[in-house]
Enzyme design. Structure first.
Site, short mmCIF file in Angstrom:
data_model
loop_
_atom_site.label_atom_id
_atom_site.label_comp_id
_atom_site.label_asym_id
_atom_site.label_seq_id
_atom_site.Cartn_x
_atom_site.Cartn_y
_atom_site.Cartn_z
N TRP A 1 5.55 4.54 -1.54
CA TRP A 1 5.55 5.23 -2.84
C TRP A 1 6.33 6.54 -2.70
O TRP A 1 6.26 7.21 -1.68
CB TRP A 1 4.11 5.56 -3.27
CG TRP A 1 3.46 4.51 -4.13
CD1 TRP A 1 3.02 3.28 -3.72
CD2 TRP A 1 3.17 4.60 -5.53
NE1 TRP A 1 2.48 2.61 -4.78
CE2 TRP A 1 2.56 3.39 -5.90
CE3 TRP A 1 3.36 5.59 -6.51
CZ2 TRP A 1 2.13 3.13 -7.22
CZ3 TRP A 1 2.94 5.33 -7.81
CH2 TRP A 1 2.34 4.12 -8.15
N PHE B 1 -2.70 5.42 0.26
CA PHE B 1 -4.07 4.93 0.47
C PHE B 1 -4.17 4.09 1.75
O PHE B 1 -5.22 4.08 2.41
CB PHE B 1 -4.51 4.10 -0.74
CG PHE B 1 -5.95 3.69 -0.72
CD1 PHE B 1 -6.94 4.57 -1.16
CD2 PHE B 1 -6.34 2.44 -0.26
CE1 PHE B 1 -8.27 4.20 -1.14
CE2 PHE B 1 -7.67 2.06 -0.23
CZ PHE B 1 -8.64 2.94 -0.68
N GLU B 2 -3.11 3.38 2.10
CA GLU B 2 -3.13 2.46 3.25
C GLU B 2 -2.89 3.16 4.59
O GLU B 2 -2.97 2.52 5.67
CB GLU B 2 -2.06 1.36 3.08
CG GLU B 2 -2.45 0.25 2.10
CD GLU B 2 -2.43 0.67 0.65
OE1 GLU B 2 -1.49 1.37 0.24
OE2 GLU B 2 -3.39 0.32 -0.08
N CYS C 1 3.06 10.76 -0.01
CA CYS C 1 3.29 11.73 -1.10
C CYS C 1 2.55 11.23 -2.33
O CYS C 1 2.86 10.14 -2.84
CB CYS C 1 4.79 11.83 -1.37
SG CYS C 1 5.17 12.76 -2.86
N VAL C 2 1.57 12.00 -2.77
CA VAL C 2 0.81 11.63 -3.96
C VAL C 2 1.13 12.65 -5.04
O VAL C 2 1.04 13.86 -4.81
CB VAL C 2 -0.71 11.60 -3.69
CG1 VAL C 2 -1.43 10.86 -4.81
CG2 VAL C 2 -1.02 10.97 -2.35
N THR D 1 -3.95 9.83 -14.85
CA THR D 1 -5.32 9.35 -14.59
C THR D 1 -5.89 10.04 -13.35
O THR D 1 -5.24 10.89 -12.74
CB THR D 1 -5.32 7.83 -14.34
OG1 THR D 1 -4.67 7.60 -13.08
CG2 THR D 1 -4.58 7.09 -15.45
N HIS E 1 -6.43 8.66 -10.51
CA HIS E 1 -6.04 7.96 -9.29
C HIS E 1 -5.72 8.95 -8.16
O HIS E 1 -6.06 8.74 -7.01
CB HIS E 1 -4.79 7.11 -9.58
CG HIS E 1 -4.87 5.74 -9.00
ND1 HIS E 1 -5.28 4.65 -9.72
CD2 HIS E 1 -4.62 5.28 -7.76
CE1 HIS E 1 -5.26 3.57 -8.94
NE2 HIS E 1 -4.85 3.94 -7.75
N PHE F 1 -1.92 14.57 9.51
CA PHE F 1 -1.95 14.47 8.04
C PHE F 1 -0.67 15.10 7.47
O PHE F 1 -0.62 16.29 7.17
CB PHE F 1 -3.19 15.22 7.55
CG PHE F 1 -3.45 15.13 6.08
CD1 PHE F 1 -4.03 14.00 5.52
CD2 PHE F 1 -3.14 16.19 5.22
CE1 PHE F 1 -4.30 13.92 4.16
CE2 PHE F 1 -3.40 16.12 3.86
CZ PHE F 1 -3.98 14.98 3.33
N ARG G 1 9.24 20.35 -0.41
CA ARG G 1 8.55 20.28 0.90
C ARG G 1 9.03 19.10 1.75
O ARG G 1 8.45 18.79 2.78
CB ARG G 1 7.03 20.17 0.66
CG ARG G 1 6.46 21.46 0.09
CD ARG G 1 5.14 21.27 -0.63
NE ARG G 1 4.63 22.56 -1.08
CZ ARG G 1 5.06 23.20 -2.19
NH1 ARG G 1 6.01 22.67 -2.96
NH2 ARG G 1 4.55 24.38 -2.52
C1 DLZ Z 1 -1.58 3.42 -7.22
C2 DLZ Z 1 -0.88 4.63 -6.71
C3 DLZ Z 1 -0.63 5.72 -7.56
C4 DLZ Z 1 -1.04 5.74 -9.00
N1 DLZ Z 1 0.03 6.80 -7.15
C5 DLZ Z 1 0.45 6.85 -5.85
C6 DLZ Z 1 1.14 7.99 -5.35
O1 DLZ Z 1 1.44 8.96 -6.05
N2 DLZ Z 1 1.51 7.98 -4.04
C7 DLZ Z 1 1.23 6.94 -3.19
O2 DLZ Z 1 1.58 7.01 -2.01
N3 DLZ Z 1 0.58 5.86 -3.65
C8 DLZ Z 1 0.19 5.77 -4.94
N4 DLZ Z 1 -0.47 4.68 -5.40
C9 DLZ Z 1 -0.64 3.51 -4.48
C10 DLZ Z 1 -1.89 3.63 -3.57
O3 DLZ Z 1 -1.65 4.54 -2.50
C11 DLZ Z 1 -2.21 2.24 -2.94
O4 DLZ Z 1 -1.06 1.71 -2.34
C12 DLZ Z 1 -2.71 1.25 -4.00
O5 DLZ Z 1 -3.80 1.78 -4.72
C13 DLZ Z 1 -3.14 -0.09 -3.32
O6 DLZ Z 1 -4.23 0.13 -2.41
#
Ligand code: DLZ
Length: 162
Positions: A29, A64-65, A88-89, A94, A96, A121, A135
């Protein structure tokens, strides 16, 4: 208190990486961010002596993984000294964001404690894409580079403990 930005670092203060095997796992992502961090991490490890064959690069679908990946790497990779988790999130509409950030920070801590080994991390948790780009090689350095330095310092710390 002095703020520290490890991207501006003293190379002589970084431990020699030649004895170590280090894995770098990057989330797919936001690839413009995570690929830049991955590149920074790998280059930094090599600059500090980690042999090319001892740098293991893996990808996972999302942030998440990352903790599952670190756990599997420690289970199945002999002589692994550290895992750097890159993700990177970005805050969306929402909740999430909160769940992913909470899960990965706790997950990485749990894996590190379970194996008694460093899991780094290198996860950006940002409000905007610009903050993330700043960053990942932008005006606030590269947190992948910082993850690599942290990994080398923790590998040395581990050696001093055992
Ligand atoms: C679903 C999701 C969302 C909404 N946003 C991100 C994000 O900004 N960055 C990221 O790395 N992953 C995101 N994901 C995917 C989740 O990390 C994960 O891959 C899914 O929920 C499947 O488990």
């Amino acid at each position: 208190m002095k703020k520290t930005n490890l991207s501006d670092y003293d190379p002589s203060a970084v431990p020699d990486g030649s004895p170590y095997t280090i894995a770098v796992v990057a989330a797919e992502w936001n690839p413009e961010v995570t690929n830049a961090m991955l590149e920074g991490a790998v280059e930094t490890l090599k600059e500090h002596g980690v042999k090319t064959e001892n740098v293991i690069v893996r990808h996972v679908p999302g942030t998440f993984e990352l903790s599952t990946a670190a756990d599997l790497l420690y289970h199945f990779t002999p002589r692994l000294n550290a895992v750097i988790c890159i993700g990177c999130v970005i805050q969306g509409e929402t909740r999430h964001f909160e769940f992913i950030c909470q899960a990965v920070s706790q997950g990485i801590t749990n894996v590190s404690l379970k194996h008694g080994r460093p899991v780094i991390f290198s996860v950006l948790t940002c409000d905007t894409m610009q903050q993330a780009l700043d960053r990942a090689g932008g005006k606030h350095g590269n947190k992948g580079v910082e993850g690599a330095i942290t990994a080398l310092k923790m590998c040395k710390f581990y050696r001093e403990c055992v």
